[in-house]
Design a protein around this motif. Structure first.
Motif, mmCIF file in Angstrom:
data_model
loop_
_atom_site.group_PDB
_atom_site.id
_atom_site.type_symbol
_atom_site.label_atom_id
_atom_site.label_comp_id
_atom_site.label_asym_id
_atom_site.label_seq_id
_atom_site.Cartn_x
_atom_site.Cartn_y
_atom_site.Cartn_z
ATOM 1 N N THR A 168 7.836 -1.228 -12.557
ATOM 2 C CA THR A 168 6.920 -2.935 -12.673
ATOM 3 C C THR A 168 7.251 -3.731 -12.295
ATOM 4 O O THR A 168 6.223 -4.511 -12.062
ATOM 5 N N ALA A 169 8.923 -3.914 -11.787
ATOM 6 C CA ALA A 169 9.057 -4.705 -11.139
ATOM 7 C C ALA A 169 8.051 -5.172 -9.717
ATOM 8 O O ALA A 169 7.741 -6.621 -9.076
ATOM 9 N N TYR A 170 7.794 -4.262 -8.748
ATOM 10 C CA TYR A 170 6.821 -4.214 -7.385
ATOM 11 C C TYR A 170 5.480 -4.581 -7.442
ATOM 12 O O TYR A 170 4.701 -5.122 -7.529
ATOM 13 N N VAL A 171 5.582 -4.170 -9.782
ATOM 14 C CA VAL A 171 3.806 -4.563 -10.095
ATOM 15 C C VAL A 171 3.945 -6.229 -9.821
ATOM 16 O O VAL A 171 3.059 -7.395 -9.557
ATOM 17 N N ASP A 172 5.242 -6.826 -9.828
ATOM 18 C CA ASP A 172 4.849 -8.444 -10.787
ATOM 19 C C ASP A 172 4.755 -8.729 -8.779
ATOM 20 O O ASP A 172 4.399 -9.819 -8.627
ATOM 21 N N ALA A 173 6.118 -8.176 -8.353
ATOM 22 C CA ALA A 173 6.058 -8.642 -6.590
ATOM 23 C C ALA A 173 4.828 -8.664 -6.277
ATOM 24 O O ALA A 173 4.343 -9.940 -5.569
ATOM 25 N N ALA A 174 3.449 -7.872 -6.583
ATOM 26 C CA ALA A 174 2.846 -8.178 -5.583
ATOM 27 C C ALA A 174 1.298 -9.204 -6.471
ATOM 28 O O ALA A 174 0.847 -9.331 -6.007
ATOM 29 N N GLY A 200 9.785 3.844 -5.658
ATOM 30 C CA GLY A 200 9.213 2.712 -7.076
ATOM 31 C C GLY A 200 8.788 1.200 -6.475
ATOM 32 O O GLY A 200 8.128 0.827 -7.103
ATOM 33 N N THR A 201 8.778 1.229 -5.223
ATOM 34 C CA THR A 201 8.240 -0.317 -4.564
ATOM 35 C C THR A 201 6.605 -0.670 -4.480
ATOM 36 O O THR A 201 6.216 -1.015 -4.563
ATOM 37 N N ALA A 202 7.024 1.268 -3.222
ATOM 38 C CA ALA A 202 5.845 1.625 -3.241
ATOM 39 C C ALA A 202 4.622 1.291 -4.211
ATOM 40 O O ALA A 202 3.373 1.249 -4.281
ATOM 41 N N ALA A 203 5.022 2.153 -5.190
ATOM 42 C CA ALA A 203 4.091 2.712 -6.431
ATOM 43 C C ALA A 203 3.971 1.486 -6.780
ATOM 44 O O ALA A 203 2.479 1.000 -7.356
ATOM 45 N N GLY A 204 5.206 0.149 -7.271
ATOM 46 C CA GLY A 204 4.185 -0.808 -8.327
ATOM 47 C C GLY A 204 3.403 -1.926 -7.377
ATOM 48 O O GLY A 204 2.689 -2.395 -7.695
ATOM 49 N N LEU A 209 -1.269 -4.787 -6.115
ATOM 50 C CA LEU A 209 -2.184 -5.184 -5.831
ATOM 51 C C LEU A 209 -3.481 -5.034 -6.150
ATOM 52 O O LEU A 209 -4.330 -5.383 -5.911
ATOM 53 N N ARG A 210 -3.532 -4.123 -7.005
ATOM 54 C CA ARG A 210 -5.206 -3.698 -7.609
ATOM 55 C C ARG A 210 -5.130 -4.342 -8.761
ATOM 56 O O ARG A 210 -6.172 -4.776 -9.137
ATOM 57 N N LEU A 211 -4.628 -4.779 -9.386
ATOM 58 C CA LEU A 211 -4.164 -5.645 -11.067
ATOM 59 C C LEU A 211 -4.806 -7.023 -10.349
ATOM 60 O O LEU A 211 -5.260 -7.719 -10.923
ATOM 61 N N ALA A 212 -4.322 -7.344 -9.013
ATOM 62 C CA ALA A 212 -4.329 -8.755 -8.091
ATOM 63 C C ALA A 212 -5.508 -8.992 -8.028
ATOM 64 O O ALA A 212 -5.750 -9.858 -7.698
ATOM 65 N N GLY A 213 -6.637 -7.304 -7.243
ATOM 66 C CA GLY A 213 -8.019 -8.402 -7.354
ATOM 67 C C GLY A 213 -7.381 -7.237 -5.840
ATOM 68 O O GLY A 213 -8.034 -8.235 -5.104
ATOM 69 N N LEU A 214 -6.724 -7.963 -5.123
ATOM 70 C CA LEU A 214 -6.540 -7.784 -2.934
ATOM 71 C C LEU A 214 -7.259 -5.923 -2.792
ATOM 72 O O LEU A 214 -6.929 -5.335 -3.661
ATOM 73 N N ARG A 215 -6.991 -6.341 -1.853
ATOM 74 C CA ARG A 215 -7.619 -5.152 -1.104
ATOM 75 C C ARG A 215 -6.801 -4.405 0.072
ATOM 76 O O ARG A 215 -6.688 -3.616 0.137
#
Ligand SMILES: Cc1ncc(COP(=O)(O)O)c(C=O)c1O
Length: 328
Positions: A168-174, A200-204, A209-215
């Motif tokens: 989750t930490a890297y979802v936030d970082a994205a 964990g870093t790569a998965a988050g 990045l998808r949640l944020a709408g980045l390609r």
């Protein structure tokens, strides 16, 4: 409140700030990856006390969850130079948690020796084994002893803290990266490159990045051969992380991530986890000439990967590279 709470209203997962955000981004010196546009996100700066880097972000979500569960001891595993184990020990202690560490031997160099000394001084309870098989055999005994002492089971965290809470930490970082792109601090990256030790870093990042709408695509430089870390494993963890966020109140309108969304490559691993390859040592030395402090086990290998394939079709530019090392 984390960015994730703004982005996903209704999310009840608790967050404990342990570092200052956003971590800075800047264009990387041209000589480090010649002819390729690389931006650096300096995760080494993250962490206000003790030890820094990507592990501390994971603890921002893991420590509050441990308190919510009434846990007294975190039980986790890693090599004898584990950055993750040290971060768990230092930040856990600061927040009222004990840490029990099962350590497995790995190739020893100066950095690992230093890390082991820090682990010994960290207040964590250390148990050292020659290989993973011996650690696995001893684990039930370690858990039973701790349960008797605490009158509570320890919370087992996989190596690197890479469960859905850590990821989750890297979802936030994205989301943080997306904010920096919107603010014009860097262009939208075509690739984000990170070392992969437990995933964990790569998965988050893949989920965030998808949640944020980045390609932006995730390119993972796998540095660990102790367990599988291919694209299906990473995407599986990303999807379990999305499930956790949904369970904790977030409404996420995304289909499951597919393996084609991420690239995981083992080409720079060397013989085994911790093997300081010539390319990695060379990358560390080149970075040092530019006053950038890396280490050969993770970040040296991720820089070596960019020096080899940066700008090619598998790792298109502009690249955003995460410096996940946290020297203190
Ligand atoms: C310096 C450094 N970079 C990268 C990683 C890899 O992160 P992850 O374990 O989330 O794959 C680690 C993991 O411990 C690390 O210590």
């Amino acid at each position: 409140m984390a960015l994730l709470h703004d982005h996903l209203p209704g999310l009840t997962l608790e967050h404990l700030p342990l570092g200052s955000t956003p971590t800075p981004v800047r264009r990387l010196e041209a000589d480090l990856v010649p002819g390729v546009e690389v931006w650096l996100k300096d995760e080494s700066r993250f962490g206000d006390g003790g030890w820094g880097g990507n592990k501390v972000r994971k603890l921002e979500w893991i420590i509050p969850e441990a308190h919510r569960r009434g846990v007294r001891t975190l039980f986790t595993v890693g090599g004898i130079g584990t950055h993750w184990g040290l971060a768990a020990a230092l930040y856990g202690r600061e927040h009222g948690l004990r840490t029990l560490l099962g350590l497995v031997d790995q190739p020893i160099d100066d950095h690992v020796r230093e890390q082991l000394a820090r682990l010994q001084a960290s207040g964590a309870e250390l148990h050292r084994y020659r290989d993973q098989r011996r650690l696995k055999l001893a684990a039930p005994w370690l858990v039973a002893r701790t349960t008797l002492r605490d009158r509570r089971m320890p919370w087992y965290l996989p190596a690197g803290g890479s469960n859905p809470f850590g990821a989750t930490a890297y979802v936030d970082a994205a989301l943080e990266i997306a904010g920096q792109v919107r603010a014009g601090l860097l262009p939208e990256p075509a690739s984000v490159v990170t070392a992969v030790g437990s995933g964990g870093t790569a998965a988050g990042l893949a989920l965030g990045l998808r949640l944020a709408g980045l390609r932006t695509r995730v390119f993972g430089v796998v540095v660990n051969d102790s367990f599988p870390l291919d694209a299906p494993v990473i995407v599986g963890l990303a999807n379990r992380t999305a499930d956790l966020l949904r369970e904790r109140g977030a409404s996420i309108d995304l289909g499951p991530l597919e393996s084609v969304n991420v690239t995981m490559r083992t080409d720079w691993l060397g013989q085994t986890y911790g093997d300081p390859t010539p390319a990695s040592m060379e990358a560390v030395a080149a970075a040092e000439r530019d006053q950038l402090l890396l280490e050969p086990v993770y970040t040296g290998k991720s820089l070596a990967a960019m020096r080899d394939v940066g700008g090619r079709s598998e790792m298109p530019e502009p690249i955003l590279w995460l410096n996940t090392h946290g020297p203190r």
